[in-house]
Every structure is written in C-alpha cells, then in structure tokens.
Write an enzyme that holds these catalytic residues in place. Structure first.
Site, mmCIF file in Angstrom:
data_model
loop_
_atom_site.group_PDB
_atom_site.id
_atom_site.type_symbol
_atom_site.label_atom_id
_atom_site.label_comp_id
_atom_site.label_asym_id
_atom_site.label_seq_id
_atom_site.Cartn_x
_atom_site.Cartn_y
_atom_site.Cartn_z
ATOM 1 N N HIS A 83 -2.372 -15.896 7.105
ATOM 2 C CA HIS A 83 -1.868 -14.545 7.328
ATOM 3 C C HIS A 83 -2.942 -13.576 7.809
ATOM 4 O O HIS A 83 -2.751 -12.372 7.794
ATOM 5 C CB HIS A 83 -1.211 -14.011 6.065
ATOM 6 C CG HIS A 83 -0.066 -14.865 5.607
ATOM 7 N ND1 HIS A 83 1.024 -15.131 6.411
ATOM 8 C CD2 HIS A 83 0.143 -15.546 4.467
ATOM 9 C CE1 HIS A 83 1.871 -15.924 5.749
ATOM 10 N NE2 HIS A 83 1.350 -16.196 4.575
ATOM 11 N N ARG A 90 20.292 20.464 1.572
ATOM 12 C CA ARG A 90 20.255 19.003 1.518
ATOM 13 C C ARG A 90 20.918 18.500 0.242
ATOM 14 O O ARG A 90 20.580 18.938 -0.853
ATOM 15 C CB ARG A 90 18.809 18.505 1.564
ATOM 16 C CG ARG A 90 18.057 18.929 2.793
ATOM 17 C CD ARG A 90 18.532 18.152 4.007
ATOM 18 N NE ARG A 90 17.485 18.126 5.007
ATOM 19 C CZ ARG A 90 16.598 17.145 5.109
ATOM 20 N NH1 ARG A 90 16.642 16.110 4.324
ATOM 21 N NH2 ARG A 90 15.647 17.197 6.017
ATOM 22 N N PRO A 125 0.800 -1.218 0.000
ATOM 23 C CA PRO A 125 0.000 0.000 0.000
ATOM 24 C C PRO A 125 0.832 1.267 0.000
ATOM 25 O O PRO A 125 1.699 1.466 0.835
ATOM 26 C CB PRO A 125 -0.795 -0.091 1.298
ATOM 27 C CG PRO A 125 -0.620 -1.468 1.801
ATOM 28 C CD PRO A 125 0.681 -1.934 1.267
ATOM 29 N N GLU A 126 0.532 2.119 -0.926
ATOM 30 C CA GLU A 126 0.975 3.500 -0.836
ATOM 31 C C GLU A 126 -0.249 4.291 -0.371
ATOM 32 O O GLU A 126 -1.316 3.734 -0.161
ATOM 33 C CB GLU A 126 1.483 3.999 -2.187
ATOM 34 C CG GLU A 126 2.822 3.378 -2.543
ATOM 35 C CD GLU A 126 3.776 4.368 -3.195
ATOM 36 O OE1 GLU A 126 3.667 5.572 -2.898
ATOM 37 O OE2 GLU A 126 4.618 3.930 -3.991
#
Length: 270
Positions: free
Chosen positions: A91, A151, A2-3
């Site tokens: 599961h 950065r 999942p995103e």
DNA sequence: CTAAGGACCTGTCGGC
DNA sequence: TGCCGACAGGTCCTTA
C-alpha cells in the site's frame, strides 16, 4: 484515520525532512487513488525545490516554484520519511525522493486519499468553497449562529460539513458536542448564540489539545516502528458507548446520523 | 438553496 | 479454523 490533528501532526513530523529539499525523483506505484495521481506529480515535481509545507483543511500543500502538490490522507493514509531504497509494502503508493537520500512515502490501504496538483491551490475547486479553519478567529459563535440560520440538519452533521467549517471529523464532532453539552441531534438553526459560542470554543479546545498530544510522536515520522501519528488520544465520549460518562456516570449512548456513528451523554447533552 | 444517500477501497473483527 | 457481513477517524457527487 486522519482527522485534522493527525494531518497537522503529519505536517510537523515531515517538515524538518522535506522543507527546502530538492526533489530528485518521484515513484508512483499506484495511480488509482480517489482521483488519479496528477500527471504533474511525476512530470513537474522532479528537479523542484520544496519551498513550503502548509495545510488547508485536511490537505497538505507542498509548494514549489512550478506549482503545489495537494495531498489528502483520506481515511487510511499516512506519511513517513524513509531512506531511499527501503522496500515498499503493497500500500505504499507514492515516494517523493529527495536529493538528501530520504524520501517522503505515502501509504494508503483504502485509497480514499489523493495527490493532486495546482498552480493556485487555494483557487482549486476542492478548496475554493471550504469554510474557515476551526482555529482561526473567523470561526466563532457568531459565525456559527449566522451560518446555521434556517438549517434543519442536526448540529452534528452541520459541524462535519466542510463548507461550514473544515477539519471537524467524526471523532471530534462527538467530542466537541460533549464538551459544549449540546445534543448531537439538535437542529443547527435552533441553537442560541450563547451555546454556539461555547460550541466554537469547544471545537478549538478539543482540536488544539489533540494537536498538542500529537507533538510527542513527531519522531515516529522518520524510521519509527508502527504507524506514525497514532498518538494516544484522550477521548471523552468517542467509542465509549455503554461506559460511564466522565461527568455524570450515566452510560454513554451511540446513535447513527448520516451513516456515521455519534457518541453522546443523554444526561449531560441537551 | 438544503438534505439524504450512494459511491469509492481494503482491512479487521465478531458471530456462526 | 473458515467464512461472511458489518464496520472503520473522509468527502464528493447525484438525486430529490
């Protein structure tokens, strides 16, 4: 798996079945997820009414008067609403059973997911220091430019850093950079405000399109076949190495950055 | 402070 | 067919 769009789709898929429902029982078959399933899940959740269902980053927050369950799907987690008594697979680690006769079933083969508990979830150590939601107005080009100052890390890894912005995982990092025409290896601190603005717009567009696409599969969360949330994604570069770029026809490239694969077009992205 | 790498797990797939 | 290594959409923690 999942995103953020999948997590958001999961939330919308289960919401009609669990909001305002009373928890009658909780069954934990596997305690050892990324962290042990919080004791409060079994101790406090039964008897509570689910007052709210919300999302922060990729955490689903299940709110009750006694506290909030924090559920993360990790890499392979999925949720499904079932009838109580439906046989559990290997599961299927947790069932949250409801007085309605339905249950929320949490499956997670790789067990990178988690099920925690907090009285004030937004103050929880795992949530407290997270960056803004990508779809909020606070996430914009100016914010990206300011945060990236100094950065040297690549923009792709920068985008996937949850303290910068949440919810941009490996797929949508590649997709967003393609849409914004930015090379994934470019140093984060060396990107102009203009380009950061187009990147923020790209992230918002790519994620909201994916969330919209998920809307067509909401019914899969109850009694569907197969895994819920595996909606057809319209990906422009992810997983398309050696296939033609949809914009210029040149072949899409793949590289590894920070142990994760990145897909991009050498011609379109600079 | 930033950045890099290892760690946690199981399932699947390609190559030999 | 069977085995083995590489790899998978997350992210935290330790180390430099």
């Amino acid at each position: 798996m999942p995103e953020l769009p999948e997590v958001e789709t999961s939330k919308r898929g289960i919401a009609p079945w669990i909001e305002d429902q009373d928890v009658s029982n909780v069954v934990v078959r596997q305690q050892n997820l990324r962290w042990p399933v919080a004791a409060e899940i079994e101790r406090l959740l039964p008897g509570q009414r689910i007052r709210s269902l919300s999302r922060r980053a990729k955490y689903l927050l299940i709110g009750t008067d006694a506290g909030t369950a924090m559920l993360h799907l990790g890499m392979s987690g999925s949720l499904r609403v079932i009838d109580i008594g439906t046989p559990a697979g290997v599961h299927d680690h947790v069932d949250i059973e409801l007085a309605s006769g339905k249950a929320l079933r949490f499956r997670d083969p790789r067990r990178f997911g988690s099920l925690l508990w907090a009285e004030e979830p937004h103050e929880h150590p795992l949530l407290r220091n997270l960056g803004p939601e990508p779809l909020d107005d606070a996430f914009n080009g100016e914010y990206l430019r300011k945060t990236a100052r100094g950065r040297r890390v690549s923009i792709k890894q920068f985008l996937m850093n949850g303290s910068v912005v949440v919810g941009v995982g490996n797929i949508y990092a590649s997709e967003s950079l393609f849409v914004a025409a930015i090379h994934p290896k470019r140093q984060a601190g060396r990107i102009s405000l203009i380009r950061m603005e187009s990147l923020a717009d790209a992230v918002k567009m790519v994620l909201s399109n994916a969330i919209d696409a998920g809307g067509t599969t909401l019914r899969d969360y109850y009694d569907g076949d197969g895994e819920p949330g595996h909606f057809q994604q319209q990906l422009e570069v992810y997983g398309r190495d050696d296939e033609p770029c949809l914009r210029c026809q040149r072949l899409i490239s793949a590289v590894v950055q920070g142990q994760r694969r990145t897909y991009y077009c050498k011609n379109c992205q600079r």
